[in-house]
Write a protein that holds these residues in place. Structure first.
Motif, short mmCIF file in Angstrom:
data_model
loop_
_atom_site.label_atom_id
_atom_site.label_comp_id
_atom_site.label_asym_id
_atom_site.label_seq_id
_atom_site.Cartn_x
_atom_site.Cartn_y
_atom_site.Cartn_z
N ALA A 8 0.55 -1.10 -0.13
CA ALA A 8 0.04 0.15 -0.18
C ALA A 8 1.03 1.51 -0.06
O ALA A 8 1.94 1.15 0.58
CB ALA A 8 -0.87 0.11 0.98
N ILE A 12 -2.18 2.37 6.36
CA ILE A 12 -3.93 1.93 6.55
C ILE A 12 -3.72 0.46 7.28
O ILE A 12 -3.57 -0.39 7.29
CB ILE A 12 -5.23 1.13 5.03
CG1 ILE A 12 -4.21 1.78 3.74
CG2 ILE A 12 -5.48 0.87 5.66
CD1 ILE A 12 -5.12 1.84 2.15
N ARG A 13 -5.03 1.58 8.51
CA ARG A 13 -5.33 0.66 9.38
C ARG A 13 -7.11 0.39 9.67
O ARG A 13 -7.60 1.68 9.58
CB ARG A 13 -4.94 1.57 11.07
CG ARG A 13 -3.88 1.16 11.45
CD ARG A 13 -2.79 2.46 13.10
NE ARG A 13 -3.36 3.61 12.47
CZ ARG A 13 -3.20 4.77 12.18
NH1 ARG A 13 -1.31 4.30 11.62
NH2 ARG A 13 -3.23 5.80 12.07
N VAL A 14 -7.23 -0.88 9.75
CA VAL A 14 -8.58 -1.39 9.64
C VAL A 14 -8.50 -2.00 10.80
O VAL A 14 -8.82 -3.07 10.96
CB VAL A 14 -8.65 -2.79 8.36
CG1 VAL A 14 -10.32 -3.32 8.76
CG2 VAL A 14 -8.20 -2.26 7.41
N PHE A 34 -6.60 -8.18 3.27
CA PHE A 34 -6.49 -7.21 3.33
C PHE A 34 -5.30 -8.00 4.19
O PHE A 34 -3.97 -6.38 3.64
CB PHE A 34 -7.60 -5.96 4.61
CG PHE A 34 -8.51 -5.95 4.17
CD1 PHE A 34 -8.97 -5.21 2.70
CD2 PHE A 34 -9.48 -5.38 4.86
CE1 PHE A 34 -10.03 -4.57 2.08
CE2 PHE A 34 -10.74 -5.06 4.28
CZ PHE A 34 -10.85 -4.32 3.07
N ILE A 40 -1.24 -2.86 5.75
CA ILE A 40 -2.35 -2.52 5.28
C ILE A 40 -2.59 -3.49 6.75
O ILE A 40 -2.12 -4.29 7.04
CB ILE A 40 -3.67 -3.33 5.05
CG1 ILE A 40 -3.29 -2.17 3.61
CG2 ILE A 40 -4.82 -3.19 5.97
CD1 ILE A 40 -4.97 -2.96 2.87
N GLN A 41 -2.61 -2.67 8.63
CA GLN A 41 -2.94 -3.34 9.48
C GLN A 41 -4.63 -3.57 10.40
O GLN A 41 -5.27 -2.59 9.95
CB GLN A 41 -2.12 -2.59 10.35
CG GLN A 41 -2.03 -3.23 12.06
CD GLN A 41 -1.33 -1.66 12.68
OE1 GLN A 41 -1.51 -0.19 12.07
NE2 GLN A 41 -1.29 -2.38 14.09
N HIS A 92 -8.55 3.62 9.66
CA HIS A 92 -8.87 4.57 8.58
C HIS A 92 -9.97 3.58 7.57
O HIS A 92 -10.78 4.76 7.82
CB HIS A 92 -7.71 4.11 7.50
CG HIS A 92 -6.75 4.85 7.93
ND1 HIS A 92 -5.70 4.12 8.57
CD2 HIS A 92 -5.82 6.22 7.57
CE1 HIS A 92 -4.82 5.28 8.70
NE2 HIS A 92 -5.01 6.68 8.19
N TRP A 93 -10.22 2.63 8.28
CA TRP A 93 -11.33 1.74 7.67
C TRP A 93 -11.82 1.11 8.58
O TRP A 93 -11.40 0.21 9.82
CB TRP A 93 -11.08 0.64 6.80
CG TRP A 93 -10.82 1.22 5.38
CD1 TRP A 93 -9.97 2.65 5.00
CD2 TRP A 93 -9.86 0.33 4.31
NE1 TRP A 93 -9.86 2.71 3.79
CE2 TRP A 93 -9.34 1.40 3.06
CE3 TRP A 93 -9.53 -1.24 4.36
CZ2 TRP A 93 -8.09 0.90 2.13
CZ3 TRP A 93 -8.33 -1.55 2.69
CH2 TRP A 93 -8.38 -0.12 2.12
N LEU A 199 -9.80 -3.12 -1.78
CA LEU A 199 -8.91 -2.91 -2.70
C LEU A 199 -8.70 -2.07 -4.05
O LEU A 199 -8.13 -1.68 -4.42
CB LEU A 199 -8.24 -4.09 -2.73
CG LEU A 199 -7.43 -4.54 -1.10
CD1 LEU A 199 -6.95 -6.05 -0.99
CD2 LEU A 199 -7.22 -3.94 -0.32
#
Lengths: 237, 237
Positions: A8, A12-14, A34, A40-41, A92-93, A199
């Motif tokens: 990425a 991005i933290r989900v 993800f 992406i974490q 973020h998500w 994505l």
């Protein structure tokens, strides 16, 4: 497992919301999509930190964070303070799975407040996307977040889910529905397809394709194609 | 979530082997397929009871049982003692996921001994099926369980996995391979397809179809159809 993962362009933290009786694959399908992307974490968030039991498969997952510690610092407040993190929210998500536990959680003020704090209009949380899988849509609906929006959910619990959001424009024939920052998917594995689509729109086809390849997954790519919407449909085995 | 689940005609206990760095979806895809059937119970088994961390998705799953407590009581011994449980082993099926952790676990005597005790020829454990997903095949191969048998694994770690079993007849172009009581699947989501196929052969098409429907999953039903076997293949997104 893969020898190399796509990357990425920015972290991005989900946040994945857990509750007793969540459906394991609702959470893990998207998490594996993800998680196939470097940068992406995933953060596993529940009312209390620690083990959270599911029903299907008797699986217990450990919540890494509690609702309380993951409440958003309001972006507006940060901006007033001139904080350096104003443009970088904790999450973020957000992804909300379904499962039998949603029947109880629609009346859990702690969970609904957490969802509202992150995803209510103009809440200033900085959240970019709010996703649900399966009956997770009932939790977003009960929090009032889907009012006036198009949304879907799984078909086996359709009557109950739609009853939780009388002001929602429920779309029965959909693998997933995108409306503004909200994405709602149909039952269980539909969430995995939604994750691939996320994505694609957020990071491009190359990253999405690589994540599908990592999981050796042939995604359903059409949001509107949903054979399960037909009463009595059973897939060929 | 479903309002009603299909029913297995007899109890089936499925042991899912966990180890640090297992791939979450390798385990949870099959677990959600099997868990959609009333009467199939999952047991999450690791070297020690307690939390086991994965890498992809940063998920931690709690092992409900340890290898030591789940070692089989030898059926022969039970028969000599005239025990009532002689025909009812602790586990009926075993599932071994893959993940980056397999690189270390192929040299873990505790894990390999556990697999051998349950799945070695004529071990008398009473196990009916032994399944692997993704690089989980390397663990079965390292335990010597696949010697002389046909087997597959995922394509991104193909060179390494096949090196762990020089006496195995590795089949590259396969979504999954069945050989006697052993079923090995290709990468990650191939395990979900294998699980649907297992339900079909063990409990019939109606149960398998209902489990796929519960998960709103459109299974890949052809064991030999594997586009990922082609070098450079990337799925359409």
């Amino acid at each position: 497992m893969a020898s190399s993962k796509p990357q990425a362009p920015h972290p991005i933290r989900v946040g994945i919301v857990l509750f007793p009786g969540f459906e394991p694959l609702d959470a893990v399908g998207p998490a594996n999509v993800f998680g196939a992307v470097e940068g992406i974490q995933m953060l596993w968030i529940a009312e209390q930190q620690g083990p959270v039991s599911s029903k299907t498969g008797s699986m217990t997952v450990v919540a890494s964070h509690s609702f309380a510690e993951m409440m958003p610092q309001q972006q507006q407040q940060q901006q007033q303070q001139g904080g350096a993190d104003a443009a970088d929210p904790k999450l973020h998500w957000l992804l909300v799975p379904g499962g039998v536990g949603t029947r109880k959680e629609v009346a859990n003020p702690s969970l609904l407040s957490f969802l509202q704090a992150w995803a209510a209009p103009d809440c200033g949380s900085g959240l970019q996307l709010c996703m649900s899988v399966c009956t997770g849509a009932a939790l977003l609906a009960a929090a009032g977040l889907l009012d006036g929006r198009r949304a879907t959910s799984n078909k086996m619990a359709w009557e109950w889910v739609t009853s939780t959001g009388p002001k929602v424009q429920w779309v029965r024939a959909a693998r997933w529905v995108a409306d503004g920052p909200f994405l709602t998917s149909s039952g269980v594995t539909a969430g995995t397809d939604m994750a691939v689509a996320v994505l694609k729109t957020q990071l491009g086809s190359e990253v999405a394709g690589a994540a599908a390849k990592y999981n050796e997954y042939m995604p359903n790519t059409e949001a509107d194609v949903d054979p399960f919407a037909e009463a009595g449909f059973v897939p060929d085995v």
